[in-house]
Design a protein around this motif. Sequence first.
Motif, PDB file in Angstrom:
ATOM      1  N   TYR A  32       1.187  10.191  -8.601  1.00 25.77           N
ATOM      2  CA  TYR A  32       1.944   9.058  -8.073  1.00 25.77           C
ATOM      3  C   TYR A  32       3.197   8.712  -8.882  1.00 25.77           C
ATOM      4  O   TYR A  32       4.174   8.235  -8.312  1.00 25.77           O
ATOM      5  CB  TYR A  32       1.043   7.825  -7.966  1.00 25.77           C
ATOM      6  CG  TYR A  32      -0.177   8.056  -7.116  1.00 25.77           C
ATOM      7  CD1 TYR A  32      -0.057   8.640  -5.848  1.00 25.77           C
ATOM      8  CD2 TYR A  32      -1.448   7.729  -7.562  1.00 25.77           C
ATOM      9  CE1 TYR A  32      -1.173   8.878  -5.062  1.00 25.77           C
ATOM     10  CE2 TYR A  32      -2.570   7.966  -6.779  1.00 25.77           C
ATOM     11  CZ  TYR A  32      -2.435   8.538  -5.534  1.00 25.77           C
ATOM     12  OH  TYR A  32      -3.546   8.783  -4.767  1.00 25.77           O
ATOM     13  N   SER A  34      -0.746  13.948   0.762  1.00 27.95           N
ATOM     14  CA  SER A  34      -0.486  13.226   2.017  1.00 27.95           C
ATOM     15  C   SER A  34      -1.732  12.486   2.483  1.00 27.95           C
ATOM     16  O   SER A  34      -1.652  11.352   2.973  1.00 27.95           O
ATOM     17  CB  SER A  34      -0.032  14.205   3.102  1.00 27.95           C
ATOM     18  OG  SER A  34       1.146  14.865   2.721  1.00 27.95           O
ATOM     19  N   SER A  52      -1.174  -4.903   6.254  1.00 23.77           N
ATOM     20  CA  SER A  52      -0.525  -5.301   5.006  1.00 23.77           C
ATOM     21  C   SER A  52      -1.499  -5.051   3.854  1.00 23.77           C
ATOM     22  O   SER A  52      -2.688  -5.383   3.954  1.00 23.77           O
ATOM     23  CB  SER A  52      -0.140  -6.783   5.045  1.00 23.77           C
ATOM     24  OG  SER A  52       0.804  -7.017   6.072  1.00 23.77           O
ATOM     25  N   ILE A  53      -1.022  -4.439   2.796  1.00 24.44           N
ATOM     26  CA  ILE A  53      -1.870  -4.136   1.640  1.00 24.44           C
ATOM     27  C   ILE A  53      -1.620  -5.189   0.573  1.00 24.44           C
ATOM     28  O   ILE A  53      -0.481  -5.415   0.162  1.00 24.44           O
ATOM     29  CB  ILE A  53      -1.562  -2.733   1.065  1.00 24.44           C
ATOM     30  CG1 ILE A  53      -1.632  -1.671   2.169  1.00 24.44           C
ATOM     31  CG2 ILE A  53      -2.517  -2.403  -0.069  1.00 24.44           C
ATOM     32  CD1 ILE A  53      -2.976  -1.529   2.820  1.00 24.44           C
ATOM     33  N   LYS A  89      -2.446   3.761   2.814  1.00 24.51           N
ATOM     34  CA  LYS A  89      -1.585   3.026   3.750  1.00 24.51           C
ATOM     35  C   LYS A  89      -2.387   2.464   4.924  1.00 24.51           C
ATOM     36  O   LYS A  89      -1.989   1.479   5.544  1.00 24.51           O
ATOM     37  CB  LYS A  89      -0.462   3.937   4.250  1.00 24.51           C
ATOM     38  CG  LYS A  89       0.630   4.199   3.218  1.00 24.51           C
ATOM     39  CD  LYS A  89       1.689   5.143   3.744  1.00 24.51           C
ATOM     40  CE  LYS A  89       2.617   4.482   4.728  1.00 24.51           C
ATOM     41  NZ  LYS A  89       3.514   3.500   4.093  1.00 24.51           N
ATOM     42  N   SER A  90      -3.532   3.090   5.217  1.00 25.38           N
ATOM     43  CA  SER A  90      -4.370   2.598   6.316  1.00 25.38           C
ATOM     44  C   SER A  90      -5.188   1.379   5.914  1.00 25.38           C
ATOM     45  O   SER A  90      -5.888   0.783   6.737  1.00 25.38           O
ATOM     46  CB  SER A  90      -5.311   3.704   6.791  1.00 25.38           C
ATOM     47  OG  SER A  90      -6.337   3.919   5.843  1.00 25.38           O
ATOM     48  N   HIS A 139      -4.904  -1.959  -5.819  1.00 23.69           N
ATOM     49  CA  HIS A 139      -3.500  -1.574  -5.695  1.00 23.69           C
ATOM     50  C   HIS A 139      -2.654  -2.252  -6.774  1.00 23.69           C
ATOM     51  O   HIS A 139      -1.730  -1.634  -7.324  1.00 23.69           O
ATOM     52  CB  HIS A 139      -2.969  -1.972  -4.312  1.00 23.69           C
ATOM     53  CG  HIS A 139      -3.374  -1.031  -3.227  1.00 23.69           C
ATOM     54  ND1 HIS A 139      -2.677   0.108  -2.929  1.00 23.69           N
ATOM     55  CD2 HIS A 139      -4.437  -1.057  -2.380  1.00 23.69           C
ATOM     56  CE1 HIS A 139      -3.271   0.754  -1.942  1.00 23.69           C
ATOM     57  NE2 HIS A 139      -4.337   0.065  -1.587  1.00 23.69           N
ATOM     58  N   LEU A 159       0.331  -0.547  10.787  1.00 23.49           N
ATOM     59  CA  LEU A 159      -0.449  -0.436   9.555  1.00 23.49           C
ATOM     60  C   LEU A 159      -0.709  -1.821   8.979  1.00 23.49           C
ATOM     61  O   LEU A 159       0.127  -2.725   9.106  1.00 23.49           O
ATOM     62  CB  LEU A 159       0.297   0.422   8.534  1.00 23.49           C
ATOM     63  CG  LEU A 159       0.454   1.892   8.905  1.00 23.49           C
ATOM     64  CD1 LEU A 159       1.343   2.606   7.895  1.00 23.49           C
ATOM     65  CD2 LEU A 159      -0.901   2.579   8.978  1.00 23.49           C
ATOM     66  N   ILE A 194      -2.319   9.293   0.325  1.00 22.28           N
ATOM     67  CA  ILE A 194      -1.369   8.234   0.672  1.00 22.28           C
ATOM     68  C   ILE A 194      -1.718   7.656   2.045  1.00 22.28           C
ATOM     69  O   ILE A 194      -1.666   6.436   2.254  1.00 22.28           O
ATOM     70  CB  ILE A 194       0.071   8.776   0.650  1.00 22.28           C
ATOM     71  CG1 ILE A 194       0.461   9.129  -0.795  1.00 22.28           C
ATOM     72  CG2 ILE A 194       1.048   7.760   1.230  1.00 22.28           C
ATOM     73  CD1 ILE A 194       1.791   9.834  -0.921  1.00 22.28           C
ATOM     74  N   GLY A 195      -2.115   8.525   2.980  1.00 21.32           N
ATOM     75  CA  GLY A 195      -2.505   8.055   4.309  1.00 21.32           C
ATOM     76  C   GLY A 195      -3.700   7.126   4.265  1.00 21.32           C
ATOM     77  O   GLY A 195      -3.730   6.096   4.958  1.00 21.32           O
TER      78      GLY A 195
END
Length: 246
Positions: free
Chosen positions: A139, A3, A75-76, A10-11, A101, A73, A6-7
């Motif tokens: 993943y 977690s 955009s990645i 995502k940040s 990514h 959040l 992933i956090g």
Amino acid sequence: MISALIGVMKSGCAYVPLDPFFPDERLNLIIEDSDIKLIITESALADNSLLRNISSELLIIDEHVNAAPDMVLPSILPEDHAYMLFTSGSTGRPKGVPITHGALANFLLSMKERPGMSPDDRVLALTTMSFDISGLEMYLPLISGATMVIVSQETAMDGVLLSELIDRTKINYIQATPSTWTLLFESGWKARREMKLLAGGEALPVQLAGKMVKTGAEVWNMYGPTETTIWSSISQIISDDQEPHI
């Protein structure tokens, strides 16, 4: 841990694994070289003298139980960094390798297709997150709907405990180094025909490859340096006298 990783991604940030079993000298080098701003840890490790003497902010995750406020959040983008891993330093000073990514997503989607993973698979998460091949174990099950079974370090280093865990939890998908495969076979473990066995991280000896194929399971040889995002080439071992390409 999953977690938290992933956090972080995502940040819009990238993570840098700090293995508590590494020597302080290596951890210091990683912290300084990567200019880490925040260290996420747990209360059992937070009193480490190394962590007490650095300027990075600490987040003790098992004490941080309040829900985060609503936030937008970022955009990645594919070219944004997902993580940075440091090489072993066997050829000199360890160097940080940033992985994007886009590269990670490309790897995962490729591996989902070949050797393949489905929601029916039960995957052994055997590798420390400071070794890049853990990316597959963490993943790939999440994007495939498969089940991940996380292994403690104590169990990972004991062939008998590991073989018992594999059988008890009905694992059918295992990625491991040839050293770990040897450990398993020497413990008396027997693979099942419906399993997928992936070997990489070291050269796969012909004799060991043959032993894996003779179980009737699907056997794959993998190769790839950290700089090219985990595995860059894969080949299936079909016969027990076939010499692995790498």
